[in-house]
Design a protein around this motif. Structure first.
Motif, PDB file in Angstrom:
ATOM      1  N   LYS A  72     -11.686  -8.863 -10.781  1.00  0.00           N
ATOM      2  CA  LYS A  72     -12.801  -8.715  -9.858  1.00  0.00           C
ATOM      3  C   LYS A  72     -13.410 -10.061  -9.465  1.00  0.00           C
ATOM      4  CE  LYS A  72     -13.900  -3.995 -11.160  1.00  0.00           C
ATOM      5  NZ  LYS A  72     -14.934  -3.001 -11.388  1.00  0.00           N
ATOM      6  N   GLN A  73     -12.798 -11.162  -9.897  1.00  0.00           N
ATOM      7  CA  GLN A  73     -13.341 -12.448  -9.515  1.00  0.00           C
ATOM      8  C   GLN A  73     -13.073 -12.720  -8.042  1.00  0.00           C
ATOM      9  OE1 GLN A  73     -11.295 -11.931 -12.068  1.00  0.00           O
ATOM     10  NE2 GLN A  73     -11.900 -13.096 -13.874  1.00  0.00           N
ATOM     11  N   LEU A  74     -13.993 -13.449  -7.435  1.00  0.00           N
ATOM     12  CA  LEU A  74     -13.805 -13.873  -6.052  1.00  0.00           C
ATOM     13  C   LEU A  74     -12.829 -15.037  -6.037  1.00  0.00           C
ATOM     14  CD1 LEU A  74     -14.846 -13.638  -3.093  1.00  0.00           C
ATOM     15  CD2 LEU A  74     -16.489 -15.416  -3.679  1.00  0.00           C
ATOM     16  N   PRO A  75     -11.832 -15.026  -5.138  1.00  0.00           N
ATOM     17  CA  PRO A  75     -10.923 -16.171  -5.057  1.00  0.00           C
ATOM     18  C   PRO A  75     -11.699 -17.473  -4.895  1.00  0.00           C
ATOM     19  CG  PRO A  75     -10.124 -14.369  -3.692  1.00  0.00           C
ATOM     20  CD  PRO A  75     -11.474 -13.966  -4.181  1.00  0.00           C
ATOM     21  N   VAL A  76     -11.272 -18.517  -5.605  1.00  0.00           N
ATOM     22  CA  VAL A  76     -12.037 -19.768  -5.635  1.00  0.00           C
ATOM     23  C   VAL A  76     -12.246 -20.353  -4.252  1.00  0.00           C
ATOM     24  CG1 VAL A  76     -11.341 -20.378  -7.965  1.00  0.00           C
ATOM     25  CG2 VAL A  76      -9.919 -21.092  -6.061  1.00  0.00           C
ATOM     26  N   CYS A  77     -11.331 -20.074  -3.324  1.00  0.00           N
ATOM     27  CA  CYS A  77     -11.441 -20.684  -2.004  1.00  0.00           C
ATOM     28  C   CYS A  77     -12.656 -20.185  -1.223  1.00  0.00           C
ATOM     29  CB  CYS A  77     -10.164 -20.442  -1.200  1.00  0.00           C
ATOM     30  SG  CYS A  77      -9.674 -18.722  -1.099  1.00  0.00           S
ATOM     31  N   PHE A  78     -13.264 -19.080  -1.661  1.00  0.00           N
ATOM     32  CA  PHE A  78     -14.399 -18.534  -0.917  1.00  0.00           C
ATOM     33  C   PHE A  78     -15.739 -18.778  -1.611  1.00  0.00           C
ATOM     34  CE2 PHE A  78     -10.797 -15.713   0.262  1.00  0.00           C
ATOM     35  CZ  PHE A  78     -10.677 -16.143   1.568  1.00  0.00           C
ATOM     36  N   LYS A  83     -21.413 -13.115   0.723  1.00  0.00           N
ATOM     37  CA  LYS A  83     -22.379 -12.040   0.986  1.00  0.00           C
ATOM     38  C   LYS A  83     -21.678 -10.823   1.581  1.00  0.00           C
ATOM     39  CE  LYS A  83     -26.544 -14.856   1.814  1.00  0.00           C
ATOM     40  NZ  LYS A  83     -27.515 -15.288   2.859  1.00  0.00           N
ATOM     41  N   GLY A  84     -20.758 -11.094   2.512  1.00  0.00           N
ATOM     42  CA  GLY A  84     -20.035 -10.004   3.158  1.00  0.00           C
ATOM     43  C   GLY A  84     -19.196  -9.210   2.177  1.00  0.00           C
ATOM     44  N   ILE A  85     -18.522  -9.903   1.276  1.00  0.00           N
ATOM     45  CA  ILE A  85     -17.695  -9.226   0.271  1.00  0.00           C
ATOM     46  C   ILE A  85     -18.559  -8.325  -0.609  1.00  0.00           C
ATOM     47  CG2 ILE A  85     -16.315  -9.614  -1.817  1.00  0.00           C
ATOM     48  CD1 ILE A  85     -15.143 -12.078  -0.423  1.00  0.00           C
ATOM     49  N   LYS A  86     -19.700  -8.858  -1.028  1.00  0.00           N
ATOM     50  CA  LYS A  86     -20.596  -8.073  -1.887  1.00  0.00           C
ATOM     51  C   LYS A  86     -21.094  -6.824  -1.157  1.00  0.00           C
ATOM     52  CE  LYS A  86     -24.659  -8.567  -4.871  1.00  0.00           C
ATOM     53  NZ  LYS A  86     -25.308  -7.307  -4.457  1.00  0.00           N
ATOM     54  N   ALA A  87     -21.524  -7.000   0.097  1.00  0.00           N
ATOM     55  CA  ALA A  87     -22.075  -5.867   0.850  1.00  0.00           C
ATOM     56  C   ALA A  87     -21.012  -4.813   1.135  1.00  0.00           C
ATOM     57  CB  ALA A  87     -22.688  -6.371   2.155  1.00  0.00           C
ATOM     58  N   LEU A  88     -19.822  -5.248   1.512  1.00  0.00           N
ATOM     59  CA  LEU A  88     -18.765  -4.308   1.894  1.00  0.00           C
ATOM     60  C   LEU A  88     -18.137  -3.612   0.689  1.00  0.00           C
ATOM     61  CD1 LEU A  88     -17.080  -6.477   4.672  1.00  0.00           C
ATOM     62  CD2 LEU A  88     -18.417  -4.394   5.026  1.00  0.00           C
ATOM     63  N   SER A  89     -18.328  -4.173  -0.498  1.00  0.00           N
ATOM     64  CA  SER A  89     -17.781  -3.529  -1.696  1.00  0.00           C
ATOM     65  C   SER A  89     -18.681  -2.410  -2.208  1.00  0.00           C
ATOM     66  CB  SER A  89     -17.573  -4.569  -2.802  1.00  0.00           C
ATOM     67  OG  SER A  89     -18.821  -5.099  -3.221  1.00  0.00           O
ATOM     68  N   ALA A 119      -9.908  -8.883   1.632  1.00  0.00           N
ATOM     69  CA  ALA A 119      -9.759  -7.427   1.528  1.00  0.00           C
ATOM     70  C   ALA A 119      -9.533  -7.014   0.080  1.00  0.00           C
ATOM     71  CB  ALA A 119      -8.596  -6.963   2.407  1.00  0.00           C
ATOM     72  N   ARG A 120      -8.688  -7.757  -0.616  1.00  0.00           N
ATOM     73  CA  ARG A 120      -8.412  -7.430  -2.022  1.00  0.00           C
ATOM     74  C   ARG A 120      -9.650  -7.645  -2.892  1.00  0.00           C
ATOM     75  NH1 ARG A 120      -3.145  -6.483  -3.384  1.00  0.00           N
ATOM     76  NH2 ARG A 120      -1.566  -6.971  -1.803  1.00  0.00           N
ATOM     77  N   ALA A 121     -10.435  -8.684  -2.574  1.00  0.00           N
ATOM     78  CA  ALA A 121     -11.658  -8.939  -3.343  1.00  0.00           C
ATOM     79  C   ALA A 121     -12.667  -7.809  -3.144  1.00  0.00           C
ATOM     80  CB  ALA A 121     -12.265 -10.277  -2.922  1.00  0.00           C
ATOM     81  N   ILE A 122     -12.804  -7.337  -1.904  1.00  0.00           N
ATOM     82  CA  ILE A 122     -13.703  -6.207  -1.630  1.00  0.00           C
ATOM     83  C   ILE A 122     -13.221  -4.973  -2.385  1.00  0.00           C
ATOM     84  CG2 ILE A 122     -14.542  -4.641   0.167  1.00  0.00           C
ATOM     85  CD1 ILE A 122     -14.272  -7.020   2.137  1.00  0.00           C
ATOM     86  N   HIS A 123     -11.927  -4.719  -2.298  1.00  0.00           N
ATOM     87  CA  HIS A 123     -11.344  -3.553  -2.975  1.00  0.00           C
ATOM     88  C   HIS A 123     -11.552  -3.628  -4.488  1.00  0.00           C
ATOM     89  CE1 HIS A 123      -8.598  -0.475  -4.267  1.00  0.00           C
ATOM     90  NE2 HIS A 123      -7.751  -1.347  -4.779  1.00  0.00           N
ATOM     91  N   ALA A 124     -11.355  -4.820  -5.056  1.00  0.00           N
ATOM     92  CA  ALA A 124     -11.450  -4.987  -6.511  1.00  0.00           C
ATOM     93  C   ALA A 124     -12.857  -4.732  -7.032  1.00  0.00           C
ATOM     94  CB  ALA A 124     -10.996  -6.390  -6.903  1.00  0.00           C
ATOM     95  N   GLN A 125     -13.864  -4.910  -6.175  1.00  0.00           N
ATOM     96  CA  GLN A 125     -15.249  -4.717  -6.609  1.00  0.00           C
ATOM     97  C   GLN A 125     -15.806  -3.359  -6.182  1.00  0.00           C
ATOM     98  OE1 GLN A 125     -17.690  -8.181  -5.617  1.00  0.00           O
ATOM     99  NE2 GLN A 125     -15.890  -9.490  -5.724  1.00  0.00           N
ATOM    100  N   THR A 163     -17.641  -5.440  10.306  1.00  0.00           N
ATOM    101  CA  THR A 163     -16.729  -6.530  10.671  1.00  0.00           C
ATOM    102  C   THR A 163     -17.153  -7.809   9.961  1.00  0.00           C
ATOM    103  OG1 THR A 163     -16.236  -5.592  12.844  1.00  0.00           O
ATOM    104  CG2 THR A 163     -15.847  -7.945  12.564  1.00  0.00           C
ATOM    105  N   LEU A 164     -16.194  -8.483   9.368  1.00  0.00           N
ATOM    106  CA  LEU A 164     -16.478  -9.736   8.660  1.00  0.00           C
ATOM    107  C   LEU A 164     -15.624 -10.844   9.265  1.00  0.00           C
ATOM    108  CD1 LEU A 164     -17.917 -11.208   6.351  1.00  0.00           C
ATOM    109  CD2 LEU A 164     -16.039 -10.548   4.844  1.00  0.00           C
ATOM    110  N   LEU A 165     -16.275 -11.901   9.710  1.00  0.00           N
ATOM    111  CA  LEU A 165     -15.583 -13.053  10.293  1.00  0.00           C
ATOM    112  C   LEU A 165     -15.380 -14.108   9.216  1.00  0.00           C
ATOM    113  CD1 LEU A 165     -14.475 -14.481  12.826  1.00  0.00           C
ATOM    114  CD2 LEU A 165     -16.773 -15.403  13.192  1.00  0.00           C
ATOM    115  N   ILE A 166     -14.140 -14.525   9.029  1.00  0.00           N
ATOM    116  CA  ILE A 166     -13.817 -15.530   8.011  1.00  0.00           C
ATOM    117  C   ILE A 166     -13.583 -16.860   8.717  1.00  0.00           C
ATOM    118  CG2 ILE A 166     -12.267 -16.128   6.121  1.00  0.00           C
ATOM    119  CD1 ILE A 166     -11.570 -13.084   6.072  1.00  0.00           C
TER     120      ILE A 166
END
Length: 735
Positions: free
Chosen positions: A141-147, A155-161, A181-187, A299-302
Motif C-alpha cells: 500500500k505504499q505510494l511509489p517513491v516517484c510521487f 492528494k488525488g490518490i488518497k481521495a480516489l482510494s 492506478a495501482r496505488a489507488i487500488h492498493a489503498q 479525473t486525475l492529471l499527472i
C-alpha cells in the motif's frame, strides 16, 4: 514422526552424493516424496515444471551457487519453502539467505532430529499461511517513491482510494498512470481483487469486451466478488478503444444496474488512462462525449517529470534505497555529477524513462563502486542534451529563462520526431499554427523531413515471468542452462553470468569469435553458442530480456525448438514503449561472390526474408531454401526445428581442438559415408534451414529486427558478422 496420508514433496539440491543418498533414505522413510539434483540450474527447471512443497538447498553448488538459486526461485515461485544447508556457513551467509526468503539455515553435519524438525516447522508454517489467506496476497500500500514529491498527485490518490467510482488518469506517456492506478487500488476497499491492465492500442476488440462484459442468463446469481470472478480493470490508451465499445462502456457506467440490459458489467472498479487530450478528441467526434462525462468528478492529471526537476535527485536516491532493500545487496554509489545530469535532462519519457535508466544502471554497473556520468546513456550526459546550469547566471529574468527553456524543449521534440511538424504537434498537444509561430519566434532553422523512411513502430516486448531451461553445452560438454528474466523497456537483450552476475549486452561490438559459433566477450566474461536463442528472440520479437547463463548456451537437440517452447511458457508481455525496424536503403554485401566464395548480402524489401544456397559434399549436396517471415509461428514450424550438423571428419578435428565435447547422437546430425548416420531428417532441406537459423540469430546482434531481403551462399558466422558491421557502420554515418 507422524506419517502423512498425502505425501509432501521435497527436492534435495546438493552435489554431495553421500548426503543426498542419506537424506533421500531418511525422508522417504518419514513419508515424503523425495527427488534430487546436484545442479542449481536443473533445480530451477524442475521447480518451474512441478513445484515441490519444500527445497533442501546446499550453498556450494557447481556453476550457480545456492544463494543465486534461492534468489531466482523466490522471484518466480515464492510459495516454495527453502531450507539452506552448508558445511561452510557464516553468520553473514545465514542472514543473507534468511532475508532472501529461506525458512532456516542448517549447518552440516546435521542430526536427523534437526533436519526433520526444520522440515516439519517449514511445512507447518506454509500450511498456516495458506489457511489464513482469504484471497489474493496482500497488496503493497505504499505510494511509489516517484510521487512522494507531487503533492497534488498524493492528494488525488488518497481521495480516489476512499470510494470505488471509475477513474480517468491523464498524463504524458511514461508519467506513471498505471502506477497511480495501482496505488489507488492498493489503498481501496477492493485491494484484495486482482488488477488487470488492458492496453486498448494492442488488444483486439473481442478480447477487451470479454474482460468487461458477460451475457446474463437465468442462472446468474449475485455473489461475492471473488466467487463471480470480479476484478479491477485499467484500460490504457482509452482513445484507441473502438467507438462501439466506448458507447457500450458509457452506458454501463451511467447505469450500473443495467435495467433491461442483456449484459453484466464485470469490473468491480474501472480505471481508464490516456496521454491524449480527450476533450479535444470528443469535440472533433473522435471520442465518446458520454464516456468522458462519466469521469467529470474523478479525473486525475499527472504532471510530467520535467515539472518536478528539482525532485529528480530525491526520486533517484529513494529508488536506489528501494532497490537495495528489494535485492538485499550493496549498490554502487551515485556520483553528484550523475545526479546533476539527471536533473538537467528534459525526460521526454518521464518517470518511466527515469526508472528504466536506473534499473539498467543497476544491471550494467553491478560490479562498479560508483556510477559515473559516462555510465549514463549519451542522450542524458552529453552537453548538447543538457541545460547548462552555469548559464543560469547570464539569464536576466524568469521570462528570459522560460524562453530559453522553451526553445530547447521544442528542438528536442523536433529532433526526436525526425523534424516532422505534424507528428511533433501531436506529441506536444498543440495546433500546427501555434507551433509554427513558436518556431518563427525562436528562429529555429528547420531541417528536411526524411520522407524516404517507411519505418513502423512496434511495441517492445519481454516475458511476463522468469523461465528456466537446462541442458548440455555443445563445445565444452558440461551441464549448463539458462534463466530468462523480464527486463524493462529499452534494456535490450543482455547475457548475465550465473556465477558472477557480470553482464554482456548482445551487441555487435561484443562479438569475440565466429569460428564454430557466435561468441560474445566483455572484460573477463564470455558466452558462446548464442545464435539459436538469439534467433528465437529475434523471430518472437522479444526486445528486452536478461539471460542468465554460464559460458555457453545449452545445445538441446541441436535446434531452436526448445527455446520456442521456453519463451511461450514465459508468456509475452507487450510494453508501452516502441521500437522501429532497421530498414536498409541500399544493397550491402560481404564476401567474394565473383570467385565463388562464401558471401551474404541484403537489399531493400517491403518484408523480411532469407534465402540460402549451399553446396556441400553428399549427402547434403546442393540445397536452397527461402524463409519469409510471417510471424513467430512461421519460424517455429519452418526454421526452429532445423538442427546443427557435422561430418565425421569435422567432428573428429573439432574434438582434437577442444570443441564439440558435448556432441551426442541426439543433439546434432552426424554425416559420413555419403549418408546421415544417426537420425531421420526433419526436412529434406534441413541443412539450408539450419544455416538460416544461424543468420537470424547473428542478425539480432544489431539490437532490433531488420527489414530487407537477405541472400546467402555458403556463408557462416564470420560472413554474417562481417555484413552486420558494414550495415552498422553505414547506419552510424547516416545518423
Amino acid at each position: 514422526m507422524e506419517k502423512r496420508l498425502a505425501k509432501e514433496r521435497i527436492l534435495i539440491v546438493d552435489d554431495e552424493k553421500n548426503i543426498v543418498s542419506s537424506l533421500t533414505g531418511i525422508l522417504s522413510d518419514e513419508g515424503y516424496d523425495v527427488s534430487m539434483t546436484g545442479d542449481g540450474v536443473e533445480a530451477l527447471e524442475l521447480i518451474q515444471k512441478d513445484p515441490p512443497d519444500l527445497v533442501l538447498l546446499d550453498i556450494w553448488l557447481p556453476g550457480m551457487d545456492g544463494i543465486e538459486v534461492l534468489k531466482t526461485l523466490k522471484t518466480y515461485n515464492p510459495g516454495v519453502e527453502v531450507l539452506i544447508m552448508s558445511g561452510h556457513g557464516t553468520i553473514d551467509t545465514a542472514v543473507k539467505a534468511t532475508k532472501l526468503g529461506a525458512q532456516d539455515f542448517i549447518e552440516k553435519p546435521f542430526s536427523l532430529d534437526r533436519i526433520t524438525e526444520s522440515i516439519q516447522n517449514a511445512l507447518h508454517e506454509k500450511k498456516s499461511v495458506l489457511t489464513k489467506e482469504t484471497g489474493s496476497p496482500a497488496v503493497l500500500k505504499q505510494l511509489p517513491v516517484c510521487f512522494e514529491s507531487m503533492v497534488e498527485v498524493k492528494k488525488g490518490i488518497k481521495a480516489l482510494s476512499e470510494h470505488l467510482e471509475p477513474v480517468l488518469l491523464l498524463g504524458e506517456t511514461g508519467t506513471g498512470k498505471e502506477s497511480v492506478a495501482r496505488a489507488i487500488h492498493a489503498q481501496s476497499l477492493k485491494a484484495d481483487l486482482p488488477f488487470v491492465k488492458l492496453n486498448c492500442s494492442f488488444r483486439q476488440k473481442q478480447a477487451i469486451q470479454t474482460q468487461l462484459f458477460k451475457r446474463k442468463n437465468k442462472e446468474n446469481k449475485p455473489g461475492s466478488d471473488s466467487a463471480s470472478g470480479k476484478k479491477v480493470v485499467l484500460l490504457s490508451n482509452i482513445e484507441s478503444l473502438s467507438k462501439g465499445l466506448q458507447e457500450k462502456l458509457a452506458e454501463a457506467l451511467q447505469n450500473a444496474s443495467h435495467p433491461g440490459s442483456s449484459f453484466e458489467f464485470l469490473p468491480s472498479r474501472l480505471f481508464i488512462s490516456s496521454a491524449e487530450n480527450l476533450e479535444d478528441l470528443a469535440a472533433k467526434g473522435k471520442f465518446h462525449q458520454g464516456l468522458l462525462d462519466c469521469f467529470k468528478e474523478t479525473t486525475l492529471l499527472i504532471p510530467p517529470l520535467r515539472n518536478h526537476a528539482a525532485s529528480i535527485s530525491v526520486i533517484t536516491r529513494d529508488f536506489w534505497e528501494e532497490k537495495k532493500r528489494e535485492l538485499n545487496t550493496i549498490l554502487p554509489k551515485i556520483e553528484e555529477g550523475v545526479l546533476t545530469a539527471l536533473c538537467s535532462y528534459s525526460w521526454p519519457g518521464n518517470i518511466k524513462e527515469l526508472r528504466n535508466v536506473l534499473e539498467k544502471l543497476i544491471l550494467t554497473c553491478a560490479n562498479q563502486e560508483t556510477i559515473r556520468i559516462q555510465d549514463l546513456p549519451p542522450e542524458i550526459w552529453k552537453p548538447q542534451n543538457q541545460i547548462d546550469i552555469n548559464s543560469f547566471n547570464e539569464v536576466g529574468s524568469l521570462q528570459e529563462a522560460e524562453t530559453i527553456w522553451e526553445k530547447h524543449f521544442i528542438l528536442h521534440h523536433l529532433k526526436r520526431n525526425n523534424w516532422d511538424i505534424d507528428k511533433t504537434c501531436k506529441v506536444l498537444k498543440t495546433t500546427k499554427k501555434q507551433f509554427q509561430e513558436k518556431i518563427k519566434f525562436h528562429s529555429i532553422e528547420m531541417q528536411e523531413v526524411d520522407s524516404s523512411s517507411t519505418q513502423k513502430k512496434y511495441p517492445q516486448r519481454t516475458l511476463k515471468r522468469s523461465v528456466v531451461l537446462c541442458g548440455s553445452s555443445l563445445h565444452s560438454g558440461i551441464k549448463t542452462g539458462l534463466i530468462l528474466q523480464p527486463m524493462p523497456p529499452g534494456s535490450g537483450i543482455i547475457f548475465g553470468d550465473i556465477a558472477s552476475g557480470k553482464t554482456i549486452p548482445a551487441q555487435l561490438e561484443n562479438v569475440q569469435s565466429t569460428d564454430y559459433s557466435t561468441c560474445l566477450k566483455r572484460g573477463a566474461n564470455s558466452v558462446g553458442t548464442i545464435e539459436h536463442i538469439m534467433a528465437t528472440l529475434h523471430m518472437y520479437r522479444v526486445t528486452n530480456l536478461l539471460i542468465k547463463i554460464g559460458d555457453e548456451a545449452p545445445v538441446m537437440d541441436g535446434s531452436a525448438k526448445d527455446f520456442c517452447e521456453l519463451l511461450e511458457d514465459g508468456e509475452f508481455e507487450d510494453q508501452d514503449d516502441f521500437y522501429e525496424e532497421i530498414v536498409v536503403d541500399k544493397c550491402y554485401s560481404f564476401g567474394d561472390k565473383e570467385k565463388g566464395g562464401p558471401y551474404i548480402s541484403i537489399e531493400p524489401s517491403d518484408n523480411f526474408s532469407v534465402s540460402y544456397h549451399m553446396e556441400y559434399p553428399e549427402p547434403i549436396g546442393i540445397q536452397d531454401f527461402t524463409y519469409e517471415f510471417q510471424g513467430d509461428e512461421s519460424f517455429k514450424k519452418e526454421i526452429a526445428p532445423a538442427r546443427t550438423f557435422g561430418f565425421m571428419e569435422e567432428v573428429a578435428q573439432l574434438t582434437k581442438m577442444g570443441y564439440a565435447s558435448g556432441g551426442k547422437l541426439d543433439n546434432f546430425i552426424l554425416l559420413g559415408d555419403n549418408k546421415v548416420l544417426n537420425t531421420e531428417l526433419r526436412f529434406e532441406d534441413e541443412f539450408a534451414r539450419h544455416k538460416i537459423l544461424d543468420i537470424l540469430g547473428d542478425f539480432y546482434l544489431l539490437g532490433k529486427p531488420i527489414r530487407g531481403k537477405i541472400k546467402a551462399c555458403k556463408s557462416g558466422h564470420t560472413q554474417n558478422v562481417g555484413l552486420l558491421k558494414i550495415i552498422r557502420d553505414s547506419l552510424t554515418e547516416i545518423n
